[in-house]
Motif scaffolding. Structure first.
Motif, PDB file in Angstrom:
ATOM      1  N   ASP A 155       0.820  -1.208   0.000  1.00  0.00           N
ATOM      2  CA  ASP A 155       0.000   0.000   0.000  1.00  0.00           C
ATOM      3  C   ASP A 155       0.860   1.268   0.000  1.00  0.00           C
ATOM      4  OD1 ASP A 155      -2.783   1.291   0.499  1.00  0.00           O
ATOM      5  OD2 ASP A 155      -1.524   2.121   2.096  1.00  0.00           O
ATOM      6  N   LEU A 156       0.457   2.273  -0.801  1.00  0.00           N
ATOM      7  CA  LEU A 156       1.253   3.498  -0.925  1.00  0.00           C
ATOM      8  C   LEU A 156       1.363   4.245   0.401  1.00  0.00           C
ATOM      9  CD1 LEU A 156       0.060   4.893  -4.380  1.00  0.00           C
ATOM     10  CD2 LEU A 156       1.836   3.210  -3.882  1.00  0.00           C
ATOM     11  N   TYR A 157       0.272   4.283   1.152  1.00  0.00           N
ATOM     12  CA  TYR A 157       0.297   4.991   2.435  1.00  0.00           C
ATOM     13  C   TYR A 157       1.156   4.243   3.455  1.00  0.00           C
ATOM     14  CZ  TYR A 157      -3.535   7.687   0.428  1.00  0.00           C
ATOM     15  OH  TYR A 157      -4.293   8.495  -0.388  1.00  0.00           O
ATOM     16  N   LYS A 158       1.140   2.923   3.371  1.00  0.00           N
ATOM     17  CA  LYS A 158       1.996   2.132   4.261  1.00  0.00           C
ATOM     18  C   LYS A 158       3.461   2.359   3.929  1.00  0.00           C
ATOM     19  CE  LYS A 158       2.814  -2.578   5.929  1.00  0.00           C
ATOM     20  NZ  LYS A 158       2.475  -4.014   5.763  1.00  0.00           N
ATOM     21  N   ARG A 159       3.767   2.556   2.650  1.00  0.00           N
ATOM     22  CA  ARG A 159       5.149   2.857   2.268  1.00  0.00           C
ATOM     23  C   ARG A 159       5.620   4.145   2.951  1.00  0.00           C
ATOM     24  NH1 ARG A 159       5.416   1.551  -4.282  1.00  0.00           N
ATOM     25  NH2 ARG A 159       3.923  -0.177  -4.234  1.00  0.00           N
ATOM     26  N   VAL A 160       4.738   5.142   2.956  1.00  0.00           N
ATOM     27  CA  VAL A 160       5.072   6.413   3.616  1.00  0.00           C
ATOM     28  C   VAL A 160       5.305   6.190   5.103  1.00  0.00           C
ATOM     29  CG1 VAL A 160       4.171   8.680   4.262  1.00  0.00           C
ATOM     30  CG2 VAL A 160       3.862   7.826   1.921  1.00  0.00           C
ATOM     31  N   ASP A 161       4.412   5.428   5.752  1.00  0.00           N
ATOM     32  CA  ASP A 161       4.553   5.162   7.186  1.00  0.00           C
ATOM     33  C   ASP A 161       5.885   4.477   7.484  1.00  0.00           C
ATOM     34  OD1 ASP A 161       2.073   6.245   7.745  1.00  0.00           O
ATOM     35  OD2 ASP A 161       1.023   4.325   7.616  1.00  0.00           O
ATOM     36  N   THR A 162       6.227   3.493   6.653  1.00  0.00           N
ATOM     37  CA  THR A 162       7.471   2.766   6.874  1.00  0.00           C
ATOM     38  C   THR A 162       8.683   3.676   6.682  1.00  0.00           C
ATOM     39  OG1 THR A 162       6.433   0.714   6.096  1.00  0.00           O
ATOM     40  CG2 THR A 162       8.835   0.768   6.161  1.00  0.00           C
ATOM     41  N   ALA A 163       8.652   4.488   5.640  1.00  0.00           N
ATOM     42  CA  ALA A 163       9.766   5.405   5.381  1.00  0.00           C
ATOM     43  C   ALA A 163       9.978   6.359   6.557  1.00  0.00           C
ATOM     44  CB  ALA A 163       9.506   6.182   4.094  1.00  0.00           C
ATOM     45  N   ILE A 164       8.900   6.894   7.092  1.00  0.00           N
ATOM     46  CA  ILE A 164       9.020   7.824   8.221  1.00  0.00           C
ATOM     47  C   ILE A 164       9.467   7.090   9.481  1.00  0.00           C
ATOM     48  CG2 ILE A 164       7.705   9.362   9.734  1.00  0.00           C
ATOM     49  CD1 ILE A 164       6.116  10.248   7.323  1.00  0.00           C
ATOM     50  N   SER A 165       9.037   5.834   9.637  1.00  0.00           N
ATOM     51  CA  SER A 165       9.467   5.066  10.810  1.00  0.00           C
ATOM     52  C   SER A 165      10.976   4.845  10.798  1.00  0.00           C
ATOM     53  CB  SER A 165       8.737   3.717  10.857  1.00  0.00           C
ATOM     54  OG  SER A 165       9.227   2.821   9.866  1.00  0.00           O
ATOM     55  N   TRP A 166      11.568   4.742   9.606  1.00  0.00           N
ATOM     56  CA  TRP A 166      13.027   4.604   9.527  1.00  0.00           C
ATOM     57  C   TRP A 166      13.717   5.867  10.042  1.00  0.00           C
ATOM     58  CZ3 TRP A 166      12.961   2.542   3.813  1.00  0.00           C
ATOM     59  CH2 TRP A 166      12.528   1.208   3.811  1.00  0.00           C
ATOM     60  N   ILE A 167      13.147   7.019   9.734  1.00  0.00           N
ATOM     61  CA  ILE A 167      13.714   8.289  10.208  1.00  0.00           C
ATOM     62  C   ILE A 167      13.621   8.372  11.730  1.00  0.00           C
ATOM     63  CG2 ILE A 167      13.439  10.805  10.132  1.00  0.00           C
ATOM     64  CD1 ILE A 167      12.426  10.491   7.270  1.00  0.00           C
ATOM     65  N   MET A 168      12.578   7.740  12.297  1.00  0.00           N
ATOM     66  CA  MET A 168      12.343   7.796  13.738  1.00  0.00           C
ATOM     67  C   MET A 168      12.888   6.564  14.467  1.00  0.00           C
ATOM     68  SD  MET A 168       8.398   9.072  13.359  1.00  0.00           S
ATOM     69  CE  MET A 168       8.077   9.095  15.103  1.00  0.00           C
TER      70      MET A 168
END
Length: 481
Positions: A155-168
């Motif tokens: 899912d595209l929105y899940k990709r965003v969530d995962t990417a931001i979780s890497w930053i955090m």
């Protein structure tokens, strides 16, 4: 109770660790043509243009296809340098056709992707790659700390969530994240860029963009993360009747094809190079709408000729045309989406010459190190690498476009490390202040409750003799003693 709530708030605030290095998030929308922003309703992307820096379009490298251009964005090299000559191609050294595999990206050891350079520079720099082409392989024996393999069902929105979780990430906070989204390219091929399907997909991507920046704000990252939105190439509509059947002019078993329309790599069998070339020249003269190049005839300006992987013969269709290999692709689309195909049925195509404007892509940047409300001149994707390196405060391995860096990067901005320190100090000070207030309020409430309990006990024990709480308190204390 209040103390517990404040402590929870403080814990949440400091549960995540952000990198003390500059943070960059690069988002690629595959096949997002330069003018798609005006083709559909894209309020978020338009807003980002006002808030940051943007160009009307970017020039891509030849061939204007996904894998060559993504690796150019990643390395700052043209195709003839990094060796990714198409989405697939023939390698004369291994004598086999190469697709999406490690050897596609490994021809030149000097091709160091930006995510590898970031990890190599310092021990506390971490990169994350969300499905970015070529990112799952090791370069210089270095792999990205965070990685997600290609999965079109993700899912595209899940990709965003995962990417931001890497930053955090509390242990390995990423300061560089590459996020790849395969749209609107995929549906553009099937339905053409002029379809309502693509228009709706553009709107969806604008919503995904909004979601990403909302998430950054929610996690208090907007003032720390620099975000670059870009595309790798554009797209143009072609009619089914504009497919050119060049195979009819060739003898079987004298050649093979690699890559796909509108650029075909022709690999003649040994001893048949002149025969195949002459037959294709005849086809070009009779059919029109495409050009035949021997390797030595390929224009220098394309930066495509000087590589052993460059085909002996290259076919390039004119704008709006394709070769007969595309017939099989249409058959696949027809089966997958139950399409009805006629002569005027429209599909999407890219890979044409770099000077065709429909092949241009877009560029928008926003963040603490990016200039505000600033429009720049169009530029080439090979120069993105030096911009990435400058934002990340890395020593670029490629020629530096100082003018482009000056146009994009705001040198007056406070350094990332200083911002992190200031935010941390202020946050800790506020947290201590909240804890102190909570403790004081709690003590007051406890004493008040104790006084009320004491008064109630005295009134029950001495209902008539003592009218004032102070006197009763003294007597109660003497009796207990």
């Amino acid at each position: 109770m209040l103390l517990n709530i404040f402590l929870q708030c403080v814990f949440i605030q400091f549960a995540y660790t952000y990198s003390n290095k500059p943070i960059l998030l690069i988002v690629s929308y595959d096949g997002f043509r330069y003018d798609y922003i005006n083709k559909a309703s894209t309020p978020t992307l338009v807003k980002l243009q006002r808030e940051g820096t943007y160009a009307d379009y970017m020039y891509n490298v030849f061939p204007t296809k996904t894998f060559p251009n993504h690796f150019t964005i990643s390395t700052g090299m043209y195709a003839e340098e990094h060796g990714v000559m198409g989405n697939n191609f023939y390698d004369p050294e291994t004598r086999k056709k190469i697709g999406m595999e490690k050897s596609m990206f490994m021809q030149n050891d000097k091709a160091i992707p930006i995510w590898t350079l970031n990890e190599m520079s310092e021990s506390n720099r971490y990169s994350g790659c969300m499905m970015w082409p070529g990112c799952k392989f090791s370069y210089q024996n270095v792999t990205p700390t965070h990685f997600e393999s290609w999965d079109p069902k993700y899912d595209l929105y899940k990709r965003v969530d995962t990417a931001i979780s890497w930053i955090m990430d509390p242990q390995y906070p990423a300061n560089l994240v590459m996020l790849y989204i395969e749209e609107p390219d995929f549906h553009g091929h099937v339905y053409s860029p002029d379809s309502t399907v693509v228009e709706n997909m553009i709107k969806k991507l604008d919503n995904v963009t909004q979601y990403l920046h909302d998430k950054l704000r929610k996690h208090h990252l907007s003032h720390l993360v620099n975000v670059i939105h870009l595309g790798d190439h554009g797209m143009i509509s072609i009619k089914y009747k504009n497919i050119l059947n060049v195979s009819n002019y060739l003898e079987k078993n004298t050649y093979s094809f690699a890559d796909s329309s509108p650029t075909l790599h022709v690999i003649p069998e040994e001893g048949y190079t002149d025969d195949v070339y002459n037959r294709l020249k005849k086809a070009s003269a009779e059919l029109g709408h495409f050009t035949v190049y021997k390797k030595s005839e390929i224009p220098n300006r394309w930066h495509f000729r000087r590589n052993i992987r460059t085909p002996p013969i290259l076919l390039l269709a004119d704008k709006g045309y394709a070769f007969d290999d595309f017939i099989d692709t249409v058959a696949y689309y027809t089966k997958l989406y139950n399409l009805k195909v006629g002569p005027n049925s429209l599909f999407g195509m890219h890979g044409y010459a770099v000077d065709i404007k429909e092949m241009y892509s877009f560029f928008i940047a926003r963040g603490p190190k990016i200039r505000k409300n600033h429009k720049i001149n169009p530029f080439n994707t090979v120069d993105l690498y030096s911009v990435f390196a400058n934002i990340l405060e890395l020593q670029s391995r490629r020629p530096i476009n100082t003018n482009l860096i000056k146009e994009v990067v705001d040198k007056k901005e406070t350094s990332h490390a200083v911002k992190v320190i200031v935010i941390t100090v202020v946050g800790m000070s506020l947290s201590l202040l909240l804890i102190s207030c909570a403790a004081a309020i709690t003590i007051i409430l406890i004493r008040r409750q104790q006084n009320m309990t004491t008064a109630a006990a005295l009134n029950k024990r001495f209902p008539k003799s003592f009218q004032q709480a102070v006197e009763a308190q003294h007597l109660l204390e003497a009796e207990e003693a």
